[in-house]
Design a protein around this motif. Structure first.
Motif, PDB file in Angstrom:
ATOM      1  N   ASN A 114       0.849  -1.186   0.000  1.00 53.28           N
ATOM      2  CA  ASN A 114       0.000   0.000   0.000  1.00 53.28           C
ATOM      3  C   ASN A 114       0.883   1.234   0.000  1.00 53.28           C
ATOM      4  OD1 ASN A 114      -2.549   1.294   0.078  1.00 53.28           O
ATOM      5  ND2 ASN A 114      -2.262   1.735   2.231  1.00 53.28           N
ATOM      6  N   GLY A 115       2.134   1.036   0.212  1.00 60.70           N
ATOM      7  CA  GLY A 115       3.122   2.103   0.302  1.00 60.70           C
ATOM      8  C   GLY A 115       4.346   1.505   0.954  1.00 60.70           C
ATOM      9  N   PRO A 116       5.411   2.270   1.081  1.00 58.23           N
ATOM     10  CA  PRO A 116       6.652   1.707   1.612  1.00 58.23           C
ATOM     11  C   PRO A 116       6.545   1.239   3.064  1.00 58.23           C
ATOM     12  CG  PRO A 116       6.834   4.082   1.345  1.00 58.23           C
ATOM     13  CD  PRO A 116       5.535   3.677   0.724  1.00 58.23           C
ATOM     14  N   ASP A 117       5.649   1.831   3.837  1.00 56.53           N
ATOM     15  CA  ASP A 117       5.564   1.487   5.258  1.00 56.53           C
ATOM     16  C   ASP A 117       4.189   0.992   5.677  1.00 56.53           C
ATOM     17  OD1 ASP A 117       8.236   2.209   5.859  1.00 56.53           O
ATOM     18  OD2 ASP A 117       7.645   4.316   5.763  1.00 56.53           O
ATOM     19  N   ALA A 118       3.346   0.599   4.737  1.00 54.89           N
ATOM     20  CA  ALA A 118       1.986   0.210   5.099  1.00 54.89           C
ATOM     21  C   ALA A 118       1.496  -0.950   4.254  1.00 54.89           C
ATOM     22  CB  ALA A 118       1.044   1.403   4.939  1.00 54.89           C
ATOM     23  N   VAL A 119       0.643  -1.736   4.872  1.00 48.84           N
ATOM     24  CA  VAL A 119      -0.036  -2.833   4.195  1.00 48.84           C
ATOM     25  C   VAL A 119      -1.427  -2.332   3.821  1.00 48.84           C
ATOM     26  CG1 VAL A 119      -0.992  -5.139   4.550  1.00 48.84           C
ATOM     27  CG2 VAL A 119       1.272  -4.598   5.442  1.00 48.84           C
ATOM     28  N   ASP A 120      -1.926  -2.728   2.674  1.00 48.42           N
ATOM     29  CA  ASP A 120      -3.251  -2.336   2.191  1.00 48.42           C
ATOM     30  C   ASP A 120      -4.330  -3.010   3.034  1.00 48.42           C
ATOM     31  OD1 ASP A 120      -5.561  -1.773   0.749  1.00 48.42           O
ATOM     32  OD2 ASP A 120      -5.016  -3.033  -0.950  1.00 48.42           O
ATOM     33  N   LEU A 121      -4.972  -2.257   3.934  1.00 40.43           N
ATOM     34  CA  LEU A 121      -5.954  -2.846   4.844  1.00 40.43           C
ATOM     35  C   LEU A 121      -7.194  -3.356   4.123  1.00 40.43           C
ATOM     36  CD1 LEU A 121      -5.735  -0.490   7.958  1.00 40.43           C
ATOM     37  CD2 LEU A 121      -4.601  -2.687   7.545  1.00 40.43           C
ATOM     38  N   GLY A 123      -7.139  -4.567   1.167  1.00 43.25           N
ATOM     39  CA  GLY A 123      -6.631  -5.800   0.579  1.00 43.25           C
ATOM     40  C   GLY A 123      -6.538  -6.920   1.606  1.00 43.25           C
ATOM     41  N   VAL A 124      -6.163  -6.566   2.845  1.00 38.78           N
ATOM     42  CA  VAL A 124      -6.113  -7.556   3.931  1.00 38.78           C
ATOM     43  C   VAL A 124      -7.497  -8.151   4.142  1.00 38.78           C
ATOM     44  CG1 VAL A 124      -5.844  -7.835   6.436  1.00 38.78           C
ATOM     45  CG2 VAL A 124      -4.128  -6.545   5.130  1.00 38.78           C
ATOM     46  N   MET A 125      -8.499  -7.282   4.235  1.00 35.43           N
ATOM     47  CA  MET A 125      -9.855  -7.770   4.480  1.00 35.43           C
ATOM     48  C   MET A 125     -10.363  -8.608   3.303  1.00 35.43           C
ATOM     49  SD  MET A 125     -10.166  -6.819   7.505  1.00 35.43           S
ATOM     50  CE  MET A 125     -11.858  -7.163   7.906  1.00 35.43           C
ATOM     51  N   ALA A 126     -10.025  -8.223   2.091  1.00 39.08           N
ATOM     52  CA  ALA A 126     -10.436  -8.997   0.911  1.00 39.08           C
ATOM     53  C   ALA A 126      -9.748 -10.364   0.915  1.00 39.08           C
ATOM     54  CB  ALA A 126     -10.106  -8.235  -0.371  1.00 39.08           C
ATOM     55  N   LEU A 127      -8.458 -10.397   1.246  1.00 38.66           N
ATOM     56  CA  LEU A 127      -7.722 -11.655   1.318  1.00 38.66           C
ATOM     57  C   LEU A 127      -8.326 -12.572   2.383  1.00 38.66           C
ATOM     58  CD1 LEU A 127      -5.244 -13.424   0.516  1.00 38.66           C
ATOM     59  CD2 LEU A 127      -3.992 -12.215   2.316  1.00 38.66           C
ATOM     60  N   LEU A 128      -8.637 -12.013   3.537  1.00 39.64           N
ATOM     61  CA  LEU A 128      -9.234 -12.819   4.607  1.00 39.64           C
ATOM     62  C   LEU A 128     -10.611 -13.332   4.192  1.00 39.64           C
ATOM     63  CD1 LEU A 128      -8.119 -10.827   7.771  1.00 39.64           C
ATOM     64  CD2 LEU A 128      -7.146 -12.944   6.843  1.00 39.64           C
ATOM     65  N   ALA A 129     -11.383 -12.515   3.492  1.00 42.78           N
ATOM     66  CA  ALA A 129     -12.694 -12.961   2.998  1.00 42.78           C
ATOM     67  C   ALA A 129     -12.543 -14.119   2.019  1.00 42.78           C
ATOM     68  CB  ALA A 129     -13.440 -11.797   2.351  1.00 42.78           C
ATOM     69  N   GLU A 130     -11.533 -14.042   1.139  1.00 39.40           N
ATOM     70  CA  GLU A 130     -11.261 -15.137   0.204  1.00 39.40           C
ATOM     71  C   GLU A 130     -10.945 -16.434   0.942  1.00 39.40           C
ATOM     72  OE1 GLU A 130      -8.041 -14.042  -2.389  1.00 39.40           O
ATOM     73  OE2 GLU A 130      -9.113 -12.277  -3.131  1.00 39.40           O
ATOM     74  N   ARG A 131     -10.358 -16.296   2.127  1.00 38.68           N
ATOM     75  CA  ARG A 131     -10.011 -17.471   2.938  1.00 38.68           C
ATOM     76  C   ARG A 131     -11.143 -17.860   3.889  1.00 38.68           C
ATOM     77  NH1 ARG A 131      -3.654 -17.708   4.032  1.00 38.68           N
ATOM     78  NH2 ARG A 131      -2.968 -17.029   1.980  1.00 38.68           N
ATOM     79  N   GLU A 132     -12.324 -17.330   3.631  1.00 37.18           N
ATOM     80  CA  GLU A 132     -13.545 -17.624   4.386  1.00 37.18           C
ATOM     81  C   GLU A 132     -13.463 -17.199   5.851  1.00 37.18           C
ATOM     82  OE1 GLU A 132     -14.763 -21.656   3.604  1.00 37.18           O
ATOM     83  OE2 GLU A 132     -14.905 -21.260   1.457  1.00 37.18           O
ATOM     84  N   PHE A 148      -7.072   1.025  11.127  1.00 33.35           N
ATOM     85  CA  PHE A 148      -8.338   0.325  10.858  1.00 33.35           C
ATOM     86  C   PHE A 148      -9.525   1.266  11.048  1.00 33.35           C
ATOM     87  CE2 PHE A 148      -6.203  -3.792  10.913  1.00 33.35           C
ATOM     88  CZ  PHE A 148      -7.004  -4.546  10.065  1.00 33.35           C
ATOM     89  N   LEU A 149      -9.476   2.103  12.081  1.00 32.68           N
ATOM     90  CA  LEU A 149     -10.568   3.051  12.328  1.00 32.68           C
ATOM     91  C   LEU A 149     -10.665   4.078  11.204  1.00 32.68           C
ATOM     92  CD1 LEU A 149     -12.771   3.711  14.418  1.00 32.68           C
ATOM     93  CD2 LEU A 149     -11.138   5.269  15.478  1.00 32.68           C
ATOM     94  N   ARG A 150      -9.528   4.654  10.795  1.00 33.93           N
ATOM     95  CA  ARG A 150      -9.520   5.640   9.701  1.00 33.93           C
ATOM     96  C   ARG A 150     -10.024   5.029   8.396  1.00 33.93           C
ATOM     97  NH1 ARG A 150      -4.641   6.672  11.864  1.00 33.93           N
ATOM     98  NH2 ARG A 150      -3.515   5.780  10.130  1.00 33.93           N
ATOM     99  N   ALA A 151      -9.742   3.737   8.179  1.00 35.23           N
ATOM    100  CA  ALA A 151     -10.171   3.061   6.948  1.00 35.23           C
ATOM    101  C   ALA A 151     -11.641   2.644   6.991  1.00 35.23           C
ATOM    102  CB  ALA A 151      -9.282   1.838   6.701  1.00 35.23           C
ATOM    103  N   GLY A 152     -12.302   2.869   8.118  1.00 34.93           N
ATOM    104  CA  GLY A 152     -13.708   2.500   8.238  1.00 34.93           C
ATOM    105  C   GLY A 152     -13.931   1.001   8.314  1.00 34.93           C
ATOM    106  N   LEU A 153     -12.971   0.265   8.856  1.00 33.16           N
ATOM    107  CA  LEU A 153     -13.043  -1.191   8.875  1.00 33.16           C
ATOM    108  C   LEU A 153     -13.402  -1.765  10.243  1.00 33.16           C
ATOM    109  CD1 LEU A 153      -9.936  -1.913   6.624  1.00 33.16           C
ATOM    110  CD2 LEU A 153     -12.356  -2.092   5.995  1.00 33.16           C
TER     111      LEU A 153
END
Length: 183
Positions: A114-121, A123-132, A148-153
């Motif tokens: 998601n950038g040099p110092d961050a993981v795409d949150l 994308g994390v949630m989508a990946l976890l959804a794919e893994r049921e 997570f709060l800023r991303a509305g997750l």
């Protein structure tokens, strides 16, 4: 020296809350499909991220342990890697040299930049959804919780209040830069 002393004061107690709160956290972990934490928590606390409930005659299902680690800084000796089942480490780097010892230690490593110092949150949630994974329990420090709060997750907050005063050197609940107005 003062800063170091203040940090030691904050870290001098293993438990801030009581037994009832710790038991409740174990129940929340047990009902979750995944427990997500960040590299800061791994490096500071070396958690196991597992369910430690004893229920006679019941086998407790362990949730997927997920570490968001942008630079693959998780030590291969971390407790979270020593438990049965492969934890998922989600990184922002595809560095094969850093990845190899973690995979050898049993981790499943995925890159979601998601950038040099961050993981795409998202994308994390989508990946976890794919893994049921249908319920995610975020158990982290202020930086990742704030992200997570800023991303509305975040759908639900569980906040434990202890009868202790930590002063202005205590850790915040969320790191939320840029908020200057109540609205």
């Amino acid at each position: 020296p003062l800063r170091r002393q203040r940090q030691m004061c904050i870290r001098d107690s293993k438990w801030i809350t009581g037994e009832a709160a710790r038991l409740d956290v174990q129940r929340l972990r047990a009902r979750s499909s995944a427990i997500v934490t960040g590299i800061g928590t791994i490096l500071a606390d070396d958690p196991s991220l597992n369910v430690r409930l004893e229920m006679p005659g019941v086998t407790v299902r362990q949730p997927l342990r997920v570490i968001l680690d942008p630079h693959l800084s998780t030590p291969p000796s971390a407790r979270v890697l020593a438990l049965p089942g492969a934890p998922l480490i989600i990184s922002a780097t595809g560095d094969a040299v850093a990845r190899e010892p973690l995979e050898r230690a049993g981790a499943d490593v995925v890159c979601l930049p998601n950038g040099p110092d961050a993981v795409d949150l998202d994308g994390v949630m989508a990946l976890l959804a794919e893994r049921e994974v249908n319920e995610v329990f975020v158990e982290s420090g202020a930086t990742l919780s704030g992200a997570f709060l800023r991303a509305g997750l975040i759908d639900e907050l569980v906040v434990y209040m202890a009868p202790k005063l930590m002063g202005d050197g205590g850790r915040g609940l969320f790191h939320l830069p840029g908020i200057e107005k109540m609205a």
